[in-house]
Write an enzyme that holds these catalytic residues in place. Sequence first.
Site, short mmCIF file in Angstrom:
data_model
loop_
_atom_site.label_atom_id
_atom_site.label_comp_id
_atom_site.label_asym_id
_atom_site.label_seq_id
_atom_site.Cartn_x
_atom_site.Cartn_y
_atom_site.Cartn_z
CB SER A 588 -0.96 -0.03 1.19
OG SER A 588 -1.97 0.93 1.05
CG ASP A 676 -7.04 -3.06 -3.28
OD1 ASP A 676 -7.75 -2.32 -2.58
OD2 ASP A 676 -5.80 -3.06 -3.23
CG HIS A 708 -5.80 -2.39 0.34
ND1 HIS A 708 -5.09 -1.92 -0.75
CD2 HIS A 708 -5.23 -1.80 1.43
CE1 HIS A 708 -4.16 -1.08 -0.34
NE2 HIS A 708 -4.21 -0.99 0.98
#
Length: 744
Positions: A588, A676, A708
């Site tokens: 991320s 995601d 995610h």
Amino acid sequence: MWFGSLPGLSSQRRWPSTVEQGPMASATEQGMEAAASPVACYRELSQFPVVTRAALGATTGLQTFLLYTECSRPDLPRRRLLRFSRHYSLQRTGDGGLAVSQTALSTEIHHQLLSQDSPSGQHRAVLSRCPRQGHELLEVWGSGGRSHSVDLTALGQHGEVYTERPFACLAWSHSETRLLYVAEKIRPKPRPPSPWDVPGAARPAEEDDNEEGEQFVYHEDWGEALSTRSVAVLCALDMEDSSISVLEGVPEHLSSGQALWSPEDRGVVFVGWWHEPFRLGLNACTNRRSGIFHLDLASRHCELLSSEHGVAFSPRLSPDGHHLLYLEGDLGGPHRQCLRLRMLTWQTRQTVTVLDVVQEPTEAFTGLYGDALPPRCWAADSRRAILGTPQKSRTDLLLVDTETATITNLTARSSKGCWELLTLQWDLLVATCSAPHCPPSLVVAVLPPAGQELPLSWVPVEDAPTVPGVTWKTLTVQPPCSGAQAFEALLMSPPDGTVPHPLVVCPHGGPHAVFDARWRPGMAALCQMGFAVLLVNYRGSVGFGQASISSLISCMGEQDVADTQLAVKQALCSEALDPHRLALLAGSHGAFIALHLLIREPERYKACALRSPVSNLPALLGTSDIPDWRYTSLGLPYSFERVPHAEELAIMLLRSPIAQAAQVRTPVLLCVGARDRRVSPTQALELYRVLRAKGVPVRLLWYPEGGHALAGVEIEADVFRNCARWLLQHLGQPQQGGMGQHSP
């Protein structure tokens, strides 16, 4: 049993393994075997259970207590999460301590979604899903067996019951005659095609023109990990007649959750999230507009107890029913911030701040963070409360005196770096503790009278051994600029500190999150394979004060990247690390930092493995469930009516790694989930194409069911296996105690 015996460990236990070790196998030999196989190493270290829930029951006289725990661990051969329960007996001793014994063998838990024990401990409510029909059942069990069983799906009063944070709850009334839970608001099912839809067919006169096309209307949801949740409603089971009701009186513009019964069961206290004008992603975002409400069941009057335009959640009622604790934050801004602890006096409705936002941390207290208070956090005196929160790179248990607003850190001197309170009842604390080199242990303690809490004597219920040879330390890093606050990094080192180890650098995602000193099987496995691991808590991480969090705003892609560079430089200067064998492992926003590092120093890192990477900021405006963050992170104002301007898109693009991705030379592995909602997988796909076109070694793993977090037993194991092999392929096999072969 969790563990057998292993000579040389003080706990007299050994690692569980599918490959049986000889009785004389040394820790070094086991470490060598693990280093030879990432799969075997991960399988071995992922088998330690995590306690997910604990409940206490008492006998007459409050001298003997029954402790019930629910645990989970990956079942890798079957590609599922194994869940089971364990039972213990706690006996008060003459010196004020506790004696612990196990009272039953472990029992597997099947199909259970939620469970909750009644206040007296005499009943247990269980929400489960029938595997054949898929129906949800709400049952009540006691010493005489099952007393109630209600098929919620068949009754059709509501949709699916919410089992995820932040909405989920299963709350007993004080009278133990009613149960409160949260479910999806019922929505009329789409009308099947009618004969009049066929060309030339006559249309029935009774069909309503207003219903035409309704089956394709878009319904908003709450984003990442909550894509099937739209409008949450409060529901109650009355056990006297086994009836289900959807509580009326909650305003239509709110979704309800985290509910509990008010004193004397006359009403319900709950958290309401505004979903107008439209929903923003709620998972891991504690900055969404919300409030604490009280619904009077007789009048159906709904009263707002917290501020009108703010953030409030996690209500906890004191045992005497006089006070309500809850967390409060600021609306908008960073998705995770330093919070206030607020207390409302029930009779007068007066609210005071017990703990305020901490701008600059002190040695005693760095602030309050997190997304929930422990389910049971009040002491029996209804004056003291215990909560867990990050304190720099640790997560500690803090005792708060709500009358004097004083704080006592109960675990600051512990060798374990992460503590979680599972339950507190009859002044008995049940908690878990772990460290980067030690899996979670289950412990209990008796809470002494006020003013005598330290030292607190913890008694192990289920202890865990440390990973042989793995060590860890906290590095304090001071930025060179004047007045800048120091930050920290956790360094995990493999056996034999005399050998220069390859280093895997891990900036965390979030970005307002933290790597606390907890057990992480994947990181420990990398250490067992011979890699050192550096977990970087750059400025902007939670646990270091609100000023640190705010300092990252407008500095994304600059301050966080520079901090990570500085942490790596300090680690290389002070530790036995190989400066020519560095790698990056991140996800991320951490992957966003890693990509910037590859661009700035294209020759330094020899391998990079990224999960759900952020690479193109302006592209996220139309694809992410949190478009507000794209503006806030760069110091730009956000409003629901906002549309992007050309100059703002230009700023975002300049801060995006994709704009300079052609400079990357390091081999890159990309792991993404097709579902995601936070960071679109097309970000990784775009990056993959750029690197392929430039001839950079790149591999893309696409998980059709992944979100995610790339969570789930099978996905997590596959991601680790591929990342570990990628590191070995491009860094070479780590040297072990002078016995391995050093790869250039």
